[in-house]
Design a protein around this motif. Structure first.
Motif, PDB file in Angstrom:
ATOM      1  N   ALA A  33      44.165  39.143 112.421  1.00  0.00           N
ATOM      2  CA  ALA A  33      45.022  38.914 111.258  1.00  0.00           C
ATOM      3  C   ALA A  33      44.292  39.288 109.974  1.00  0.00           C
ATOM      4  O   ALA A  33      43.062  39.360 109.929  1.00  0.00           O
ATOM      5  N   ASP A  34      45.070  39.538 108.929  1.00  0.00           N
ATOM      6  CA  ASP A  34      44.527  39.766 107.597  1.00  0.00           C
ATOM      7  C   ASP A  34      44.688  38.484 106.785  1.00  0.00           C
ATOM      8  O   ASP A  34      45.640  37.727 106.999  1.00  0.00           O
ATOM      9  N   ALA A  35      43.784  38.251 105.842  1.00  0.00           N
ATOM     10  CA  ALA A  35      43.820  36.997 105.096  1.00  0.00           C
ATOM     11  C   ALA A  35      43.567  37.226 103.614  1.00  0.00           C
ATOM     12  O   ALA A  35      42.909  38.191 103.218  1.00  0.00           O
ATOM     13  N   TYR A  36      44.115  36.336 102.808  1.00  0.00           N
ATOM     14  CA  TYR A  36      43.832  36.318 101.377  1.00  0.00           C
ATOM     15  C   TYR A  36      44.066  34.908 100.857  1.00  0.00           C
ATOM     16  O   TYR A  36      44.693  34.076 101.526  1.00  0.00           O
ATOM     17  N   LEU A  37      43.545  34.630  99.675  1.00  0.00           N
ATOM     18  CA  LEU A  37      43.752  33.346  99.018  1.00  0.00           C
ATOM     19  C   LEU A  37      44.825  33.498  97.947  1.00  0.00           C
ATOM     20  O   LEU A  37      44.784  34.441  97.150  1.00  0.00           O
ATOM     21  N   TYR A  93      55.119  37.915 110.285  1.00  0.00           N
ATOM     22  CA  TYR A  93      54.527  36.802 111.024  1.00  0.00           C
ATOM     23  C   TYR A  93      53.332  36.327 110.203  1.00  0.00           C
ATOM     24  O   TYR A  93      52.392  37.094 109.962  1.00  0.00           O
ATOM     25  N   ALA A  94      53.393  35.079 109.766  1.00  0.00           N
ATOM     26  CA  ALA A  94      52.386  34.609 108.822  1.00  0.00           C
ATOM     27  C   ALA A  94      52.092  33.131 109.031  1.00  0.00           C
ATOM     28  O   ALA A  94      52.910  32.380 109.572  1.00  0.00           O
ATOM     29  N   ALA A  95      50.907  32.729 108.588  1.00  0.00           N
ATOM     30  CA  ALA A  95      50.503  31.326 108.615  1.00  0.00           C
ATOM     31  C   ALA A  95      49.830  30.998 107.293  1.00  0.00           C
ATOM     32  O   ALA A  95      49.220  31.860 106.658  1.00  0.00           O
ATOM     33  N   SER A  96      49.945  29.748 106.883  1.00  0.00           N
ATOM     34  CA  SER A  96      49.358  29.297 105.625  1.00  0.00           C
ATOM     35  C   SER A  96      48.630  27.979 105.845  1.00  0.00           C
ATOM     36  O   SER A  96      49.004  27.181 106.715  1.00  0.00           O
ATOM     37  N   SER A  97      47.615  27.743 105.044  1.00  0.00           N
ATOM     38  CA  SER A  97      46.920  26.448 105.078  1.00  0.00           C
ATOM     39  C   SER A  97      47.714  25.389 104.322  1.00  0.00           C
ATOM     40  O   SER A  97      47.372  24.207 104.369  1.00  0.00           O
ATOM     41  N   ALA A  98      48.776  25.810 103.619  1.00  0.00           N
ATOM     42  CA  ALA A  98      49.571  24.906 102.785  1.00  0.00           C
ATOM     43  C   ALA A  98      50.807  24.403 103.526  1.00  0.00           C
ATOM     44  O   ALA A  98      51.211  24.956 104.549  1.00  0.00           O
ATOM     45  N   ARG A  99      51.450  23.366 102.976  1.00  0.00           N
ATOM     46  CA  ARG A  99      52.689  22.832 103.538  1.00  0.00           C
ATOM     47  C   ARG A  99      53.905  23.647 103.116  1.00  0.00           C
ATOM     48  O   ARG A  99      54.972  23.558 103.715  1.00  0.00           O
ATOM     49  N   LEU A 138      55.904  23.492 106.320  1.00  0.00           N
ATOM     50  CA  LEU A 138      55.053  24.146 107.301  1.00  0.00           C
ATOM     51  C   LEU A 138      54.071  23.169 107.939  1.00  0.00           C
ATOM     52  O   LEU A 138      53.667  22.179 107.322  1.00  0.00           O
ATOM     53  N   GLU A 139      53.663  23.503 109.156  1.00  0.00           N
ATOM     54  CA  GLU A 139      52.482  22.895 109.755  1.00  0.00           C
ATOM     55  C   GLU A 139      51.320  23.820 109.410  1.00  0.00           C
ATOM     56  O   GLU A 139      51.325  24.988 109.809  1.00  0.00           O
ATOM     57  N   PRO A 140      50.345  23.351 108.635  1.00  0.00           N
ATOM     58  CA  PRO A 140      49.256  24.246 108.222  1.00  0.00           C
ATOM     59  C   PRO A 140      48.614  24.964 109.406  1.00  0.00           C
ATOM     60  O   PRO A 140      48.287  24.350 110.425  1.00  0.00           O
ATOM     61  N   GLY A 141      48.472  26.281 109.262  1.00  0.00           N
ATOM     62  CA  GLY A 141      47.838  27.092 110.286  1.00  0.00           C
ATOM     63  C   GLY A 141      48.763  27.574 111.386  1.00  0.00           C
ATOM     64  O   GLY A 141      48.361  28.402 112.214  1.00  0.00           O
ATOM     65  N   GLN A 142      50.002  27.106 111.412  1.00  0.00           N
ATOM     66  CA  GLN A 142      50.935  27.513 112.467  1.00  0.00           C
ATOM     67  C   GLN A 142      51.633  28.817 112.090  1.00  0.00           C
ATOM     68  O   GLN A 142      52.140  28.962 110.984  1.00  0.00           O
ATOM     69  N   ILE A 143      51.674  29.764 113.028  1.00  0.00           N
ATOM     70  CA  ILE A 143      52.309  31.059 112.774  1.00  0.00           C
ATOM     71  C   ILE A 143      53.826  30.898 112.788  1.00  0.00           C
ATOM     72  O   ILE A 143      54.391  30.311 113.707  1.00  0.00           O
ATOM     73  N   GLU A 188      56.890  19.326  90.414  1.00  0.00           N
ATOM     74  CA  GLU A 188      55.462  19.288  90.756  1.00  0.00           C
ATOM     75  C   GLU A 188      54.610  19.872  89.634  1.00  0.00           C
ATOM     76  O   GLU A 188      54.929  20.925  89.068  1.00  0.00           O
ATOM     77  N   THR A 189      53.523  19.189  89.291  1.00  0.00           N
ATOM     78  CA  THR A 189      52.603  19.668  88.254  1.00  0.00           C
ATOM     79  C   THR A 189      51.237  20.038  88.821  1.00  0.00           C
ATOM     80  O   THR A 189      50.444  20.686  88.140  1.00  0.00           O
ATOM     81  N   GLU A 190      50.956  19.642  90.060  1.00  0.00           N
ATOM     82  CA  GLU A 190      49.695  19.983  90.702  1.00  0.00           C
ATOM     83  C   GLU A 190      49.873  21.247  91.544  1.00  0.00           C
ATOM     84  O   GLU A 190      50.987  21.582  91.960  1.00  0.00           O
ATOM     85  N   THR A 191      48.777  21.946  91.797  1.00  0.00           N
ATOM     86  CA  THR A 191      48.822  23.137  92.649  1.00  0.00           C
ATOM     87  C   THR A 191      47.690  23.090  93.672  1.00  0.00           C
ATOM     88  O   THR A 191      46.693  22.385  93.484  1.00  0.00           O
ATOM     89  N   VAL A 192      47.860  23.849  94.743  1.00  0.00           N
ATOM     90  CA  VAL A 192      46.859  23.959  95.801  1.00  0.00           C
ATOM     91  C   VAL A 192      46.629  25.435  96.089  1.00  0.00           C
ATOM     92  O   VAL A 192      47.590  26.211  96.182  1.00  0.00           O
ATOM     93  N   VAL A 193      45.378  25.844  96.220  1.00  0.00           N
ATOM     94  CA  VAL A 193      45.070  27.211  96.637  1.00  0.00           C
ATOM     95  C   VAL A 193      45.278  27.306  98.143  1.00  0.00           C
ATOM     96  O   VAL A 193      44.739  26.495  98.906  1.00  0.00           O
ATOM     97  N   ALA A 194      46.078  28.275  98.581  1.00  0.00           N
ATOM     98  CA  ALA A 194      46.407  28.424 100.001  1.00  0.00           C
ATOM     99  C   ALA A 194      45.680  29.622 100.600  1.00  0.00           C
ATOM    100  O   ALA A 194      45.564  30.678  99.961  1.00  0.00           O
ATOM    101  N   ARG A 195      45.209  29.453 101.829  1.00  0.00           N
ATOM    102  CA  ARG A 195      44.660  30.582 102.582  1.00  0.00           C
ATOM    103  C   ARG A 195      45.773  31.125 103.461  1.00  0.00           C
ATOM    104  O   ARG A 195      46.316  30.419 104.315  1.00  0.00           O
ATOM    105  N   GLN A 196      46.126  32.385 103.237  1.00  0.00           N
ATOM    106  CA  GLN A 196      47.258  33.013 103.902  1.00  0.00           C
ATOM    107  C   GLN A 196      46.774  34.002 104.964  1.00  0.00           C
ATOM    108  O   GLN A 196      45.819  34.757 104.729  1.00  0.00           O
TER     109      GLN A 196
END
Length: 217
Positions: A33-37, A93-99, A138-143, A188-196
């Motif tokens: 897979a390829d990844a980015y933040l 087809y993608a997965a994220s560390s975020a919800r 999402l379930e984090p990490g699930q494709i 929402e006022t908060e943010t999270v960096v996601a690994r995609q």
């Protein structure tokens, strides 16, 4: 390594580095897979500013595509003109560390000088991948599989030009960046960096569908 086009062309292949991948007709194999933040506070820009009524201006994404949070998949130079007309769509087809997060797929026409002119794109919020009426986080990490509609266009990719597909998660100036938290998007006022992660292997054949016109038209 590649992203795939169907109907006309390819699939996607793994980039050698962020922003340097192939777009090919070859069948997918055992590809990593390829990844980015994706940082919602530093989302990739969308060059068409709707507030300025710039609909007639062709947008050149050449510089935007150098960002580390934009994956780029490009075909070899075309040996002849390729004409398309109709509905464009992508299967991702993608997965994220975020919800929750966003996915954007863009189609561009790249000339001999390397200018990357946007033709079409589409964006989807992950929580609405199955239904707008019944969002599901999402379930984090699930494709997950995403169908992304990219509108209807007509274009001739001229001989010597290349076809390009880009994947990212932000479109500043076009949509508010997803905070990636999975909470209320409006408050929402908060943010999270996601690994995609973007997948393009035999079990997860990410691809773009292009409506090819017969050569005799």
């Amino acid at each position: 390594m590649p992203f795939r086009l169907t109907d006309v062309l390819p699939q996607w292949t793994q980039p050698k580095s962020a922003g340097d991948g192939a777009l090919t007709l070859a069948a997918p194999g055992n590809e990593p897979a390829d990844a980015y933040l994706f940082d919602p506070l530093d989302a990739a820009p969308y060059l068409l500013d709707l507030s300025e009524n710039e609909n007639s201006v062709p947008e050149n994404y050449r510089e935007v595509e150098k960002r580390p949070d934009v994956l780029v998949y490009t075909s070899e130079p075309l040996q002849e003109d390729v004409a398309i007309a109709g509905e464009i769509s992508a299967v991702l087809y993608a997965a994220s560390s975020a919800r929750d997060t966003d996915w954007l797929v863009r189609l561009s026409d790249v000339d001999e000088e390397g200018n990357s002119i946007r033709l079409s794109d589409g964006i989807i919020c992950a929580r609405y991948r199955h239904s707008f009426a019944e969002p599901k986080l999402l379930e984090p990490g699930q494709i997950e599989r995403y169908e992304i509609r990219m509108g209807k266009i007509a274009n001739v990719f001229e001989k010597g030009h290349r076809i390009r597909v880009c994947v990212t998660s932000g479109a500043e100036n076009f949509s508010f960046p997803n905070p990636n938290t999975g909470t209320d998007l409006a408050t929402e006022t908060e943010t999270v960096v996601a690994r995609q992660h973007i997948y393009h292997d035999e079990q997860h054949p990410s691809h773009i569908r292009l409506p090819l016109l017969p050569k005799n038209r």
